[in-house]
Design a protein around this motif. Structure first.
Motif, PDB file in Angstrom:
ATOM      1  N   VAL A 164      22.393  31.816 -22.692  1.00  0.00           N
ATOM      2  CA  VAL A 164      22.633  32.043 -24.119  1.00  0.00           C
ATOM      3  C   VAL A 164      21.334  32.369 -24.848  1.00  0.00           C
ATOM      4  CG1 VAL A 164      23.289  30.879 -26.262  1.00  0.00           C
ATOM      5  CG2 VAL A 164      24.752  30.700 -24.253  1.00  0.00           C
TER       6      VAL A 164
ATOM      7  N   HIS B 272      26.149  26.180 -27.256  1.00  0.00           N
ATOM      8  CA  HIS B 272      26.523  26.219 -25.834  1.00  0.00           C
ATOM      9  C   HIS B 272      25.277  25.959 -24.990  1.00  0.00           C
ATOM     10  CE1 HIS B 272      28.472  27.414 -22.140  1.00  0.00           C
ATOM     11  NE2 HIS B 272      29.612  27.631 -22.786  1.00  0.00           N
TER      12      HIS B 272
ATOM     13  N   LEU C 212      27.673  30.220 -30.003  1.00  0.00           N
ATOM     14  CA  LEU C 212      26.797  30.419 -28.846  1.00  0.00           C
ATOM     15  C   LEU C 212      25.631  29.441 -28.864  1.00  0.00           C
ATOM     16  CD1 LEU C 212      26.625  34.332 -28.727  1.00  0.00           C
ATOM     17  CD2 LEU C 212      27.497  32.849 -26.894  1.00  0.00           C
TER      18      LEU C 212
ATOM     19  N   VAL D 145      31.263  32.161 -23.429  1.00  0.00           N
ATOM     20  CA  VAL D 145      30.041  32.934 -23.650  1.00  0.00           C
ATOM     21  C   VAL D 145      30.318  34.423 -23.820  1.00  0.00           C
ATOM     22  CG1 VAL D 145      27.838  33.640 -22.658  1.00  0.00           C
ATOM     23  CG2 VAL D 145      28.571  31.252 -22.504  1.00  0.00           C
TER      24      VAL D 145
ATOM     25  N   THR E 180      29.827  36.495 -27.301  1.00  0.00           N
ATOM     26  CA  THR E 180      28.786  37.525 -27.316  1.00  0.00           C
ATOM     27  C   THR E 180      29.352  38.855 -27.795  1.00  0.00           C
ATOM     28  OG1 THR E 180      27.643  36.427 -25.490  1.00  0.00           O
ATOM     29  CG2 THR E 180      27.078  38.726 -25.913  1.00  0.00           C
TER      30      THR E 180
END
Length: 700
Positions: free
Chosen positions: A373, A368, A365, A341, A345
């Protein structure tokens, strides 16, 4: 024109018999239309072929051109002599070209001597041409068609003729058709192509190589060693396509060929059968090859590789080229979701990175399942790049569909305009530099030093150091070519900057895109958010809102109440979507006259489609084709429910003499075809009336 006598649908319609008399008409325009109509509608009737063969000797060149084109699907082997006669004796270029194609389709061998002769000259002693001014260009077209025909017929004996034409001082435009023909001439043709590739230069050599790719693979195998040893990457790729995974050359090409493009292609060809080669390619000096290996990597990973590869992917996300960073972003959530993550990001929000890599990070993302998220994706909706916002929005929609309430709230706020603060809602685009679009960084060597914590170690100057080598170094397959490439120190060129694309009114754009993205989400909250935009001052927002309502919430009470007012909107798209809502809520009868008088053709067509009975007769001859077809479709679909209505509508359509609508109706209605037969047989009808019907039959 009679209406009461209009013919009923008949079981068998003799369309050929109706057309044939007009083939003998004195008016050449009508004759040509009849010939084209015969080709379209008389294919199952043996009379058509006989008549069309006779028309190949017609004095009018347009008739002959139309006749030979119509004859092509009807031709029989015994007709080859007549077609060859047209090739030689008809001066019209279009007739000659059609004749050559027909002879090829018939696989006629008797035409080969004439085709070979036309490759080398105009054969003026035996072939007719139109005039001295145009016949040179005509011959060039016929010459190319003859070359293609000899190739299609596989006439290897004509290779010398083709090469002679290519060597002619006027033959500089013939290399593509000659090489294309050689590729279809069996073993001898392939030998000549390979020789041309070996000895040729420049563009001609490339064209010969391109043609070689279309040759029979079984014939190319005889030249496999030459192909694989060629300097030209395209030829080595051709050789690669002939290899099986157990061929002795396969591993060497996959892991050690000098071309990264070839190594990538070999990985894709052999990777499924040899996952060990895919793993070895992770240490390739080319980031393109490493990215390909990441895409092909079989899961789950071997235990020894898992942590090592995870550390490298974390590094590639930070420093890799666009292709490698994108591949790493796609794979990391699958093999190390607990470590994905934060680095994804960081890449997604970094506006100095290529947009393709950032998009890959957003998609990574989105897949996920970490609840945090959704908030990250929401933050990306204020990005200045419209592409990024769109990708993030669709990932949010996917999460909302999976039952994420935060994602649903985010969509609602994006639609109603409350998601972004004042500073983010409008972002004027200045002249400052922006992220590179599609620009790769300088290719990395793949030798990175990574700490136990997965951090990239840097030297005192802040540069990434490779002193310790990559954690994948044990997998590296060293070759002199690779080592030379890895040790070269190319100066880094300045990276070109381009402006981020997208409108500066971010909130407005986001609202419109969110309404489209939310299609299919059945939610009262989404419906209310969309309703908040139906009176927006921006045209685009109103259009998006009504589109969303008409497709997803057409039975919503508030939409039904607002739709009548929207019929007066300045934008025809809004009026059309509002009309769809009125139709869906069964309110159309109250407003039908208003929409029938609308200035927009498509609005009127949608309205006409709701009519029934005699009112349709007012629109089957409307000036707008969409309106005419909408009215006629309703009439024809009524079947036997109102025979008088169908009869009157068909009569009006024929009387209107609109070829497009008559042709459209003829394709859909046996009764219209029956009426066409009767009108063609009417000697009292004008030549114009006959021409219109014949032209419509030719179009169909």
């Amino acid at each position: 024109m009679r209406h009461a006598m209009l013919a009923e649908p008949i079981r068998t319609i003799d369309m050929t018999g109706a057309i044939l008399p007009h083939v003998a008409c004195d008016n050449e325009v009508i004759r040509c239309a009849a010939v084209r109509a015969l080709g379209r509608n008389g294919k199952e009737d043996p009379r058509s072929r006989e008549v069309l063969l006779g028309l190949l000797r017609d004095p009018d060149p347009d008739v002959r051109s139309d006749a030979i084109e119509a004859l092509a699907p009807l031709i029989q082997p015994e007709d080859a002599a007549v077609i060859l006669e047209s090739l030689n004796g008809d001066p019209v270029r279009e007739v000659k070209l059609a004749a050559i194609q027909i002879l090829v389709d018939l696989q006629d061998r008797n035409c080969i001597p004439q085709l070979r002769a036309l490759v080398l000259s105009k054969c003026e002693d035996s072939v007719a041409w139109e005039d001295e001014i145009a016949d040179w260009d005509d011959w060039l077209d016929v010459q190319v068609a003859s070359i293609d025909a000899l190739g299609a017929l596989g006439v290897a004996d004509s290779i010398d003729d083709l090469l002679a034409a290519l060597d002619d001082e006027m033959g500089q435009t013939l290399d593509i058709p000659v090489f294309r023909a050689l590729a279809r001439m069996g073993k001898q043709g392939v030998i000549w192509l390979v020789a041309w590739v070996d000895a040729g230069k420049g563009l001609a050599r490339k064209r010969a190589a391109d043609a070689l790719a279309n040759a029979d693979p079984a014939l190319l195998r005889d030249h496999l060693d030459r192909l694989l040893a060629a300097d030209d990457v395209a030829l080595r790729l051709l050789g690669l396509s002939l290899l099986s995974v157990d061929a002795p050359q396969a591993e060497d090409i996959t892991l050690r060929d000098a071309s990264e493009h070839l190594r990538c292609a070999a990985l894709r060809q052999f990777g499924e059968a040899r996952p060990d080669w895919v793993i070895a390619a992770l240490a390739d000096p080319s980031e393109a090859v490493q990215a390909t290996a990441l895409e092909l990597l079989p899961l789950p990973l071997p235990e020894y590789l898992h942590n090592m590869l995870t550390d490298n992917m974390l590094a590639w996300l930070k420093t890799g080229s666009v292709v490698l960073a994108s591949a790493a972003a796609s794979l990391l959530p699958k093999i190390a979701p607990n470590r994905a993550v934060d680095p994804l990001t960081a890449l997604a929000v970094d506006d100095d990175r290529a947009i393709e890599a950032r998009i890959a990070a957003i998609r990574g993302l989105g897949g996920h399942r970490d609840p945090s998220v959704t908030g990250i994706l929401q933050g990306l909706l204020s990005d200045r790049s419209q592409q990024l916002r769109l990708v993030a929005l669709h990932e949010i929609k996917s999460r909302a569909q999976s039952g994420d309430p935060e994602a649903l709230s985010c969509l609602v706020q994006a639609i109603d305009g409350s998601l972004l603060d004042e500073d983010d809602a409008v972002q004027p685009l200045g002249a400052e530099t922006a992220a590179d679009i599609g620009m790769q960084k300088e290719e990395a060597t793949g030798h990175l030093r990574i700490s136990e914590d997965g951090e990239i170690l840097r030297d005192s100057n802040g540069e990434v150091t490779d002193a310790g080598g990559s954690t994948l170094a044990s997998l590296q397959i060293a070759t002199p070519a690779f080592e030379a490439k890895s040790s070269s120190n190319k100066p880094k060129s300045k990276r070109r900057r381009v402006a981020i694309e997208g409108p500066d009114a971010v909130a407005e754009d986001l609202s419109c895109v969110a309404m489209d993205a939310a299609a299919g989400l059945v939610s009262v909250r989404i419906a209310n958010a969309v309703l908040s935009q139906i009176d927006a001052p921006q045209d685009r927002a109103r259009i998006a809102a009504w589109r969303a309502l008409s497709t997803g919430f057409s039975t919503c009470l508030e939409a039904a109440q607002a739709a009548p007012m929207a019929l007066s909107d300045a934008q025809p798209e809004v009026r059309r979507y509002a009309l769809a809502v009125l139709i869906g809520t069964e309110q159309i009868d109250k407003y039908i006259q208003q929409v029938l008088e609308d200035s927009d053709t498509l609005v009127r067509a949608d309205a006409v489609a709701q009519l029934r009975g005699k009112r349709l007769l007012d629109f089957v001859t409307d000036p707008a084709v969409a309106v005419r077809h909408a009215a006629l479709l309703v009439v024809l679909n009524s079947g036997g429910g109102d025979a008088e209505l169908v009869t009157q509508a068909i009569a009006q359509v024929f009387d209107s003499a609109r070829v497009d609508t008559i042709a459209w109706g003829l394709q859909r209605s046996a009764q219209m075809r029956s009426e066409a037969v009767h009108r063609l047989a009417d000697d009292a009808a004008s030549g114009r009336d006959h021409f219109v019907i014949l032209d419509a039959l030719a179009v169909g």
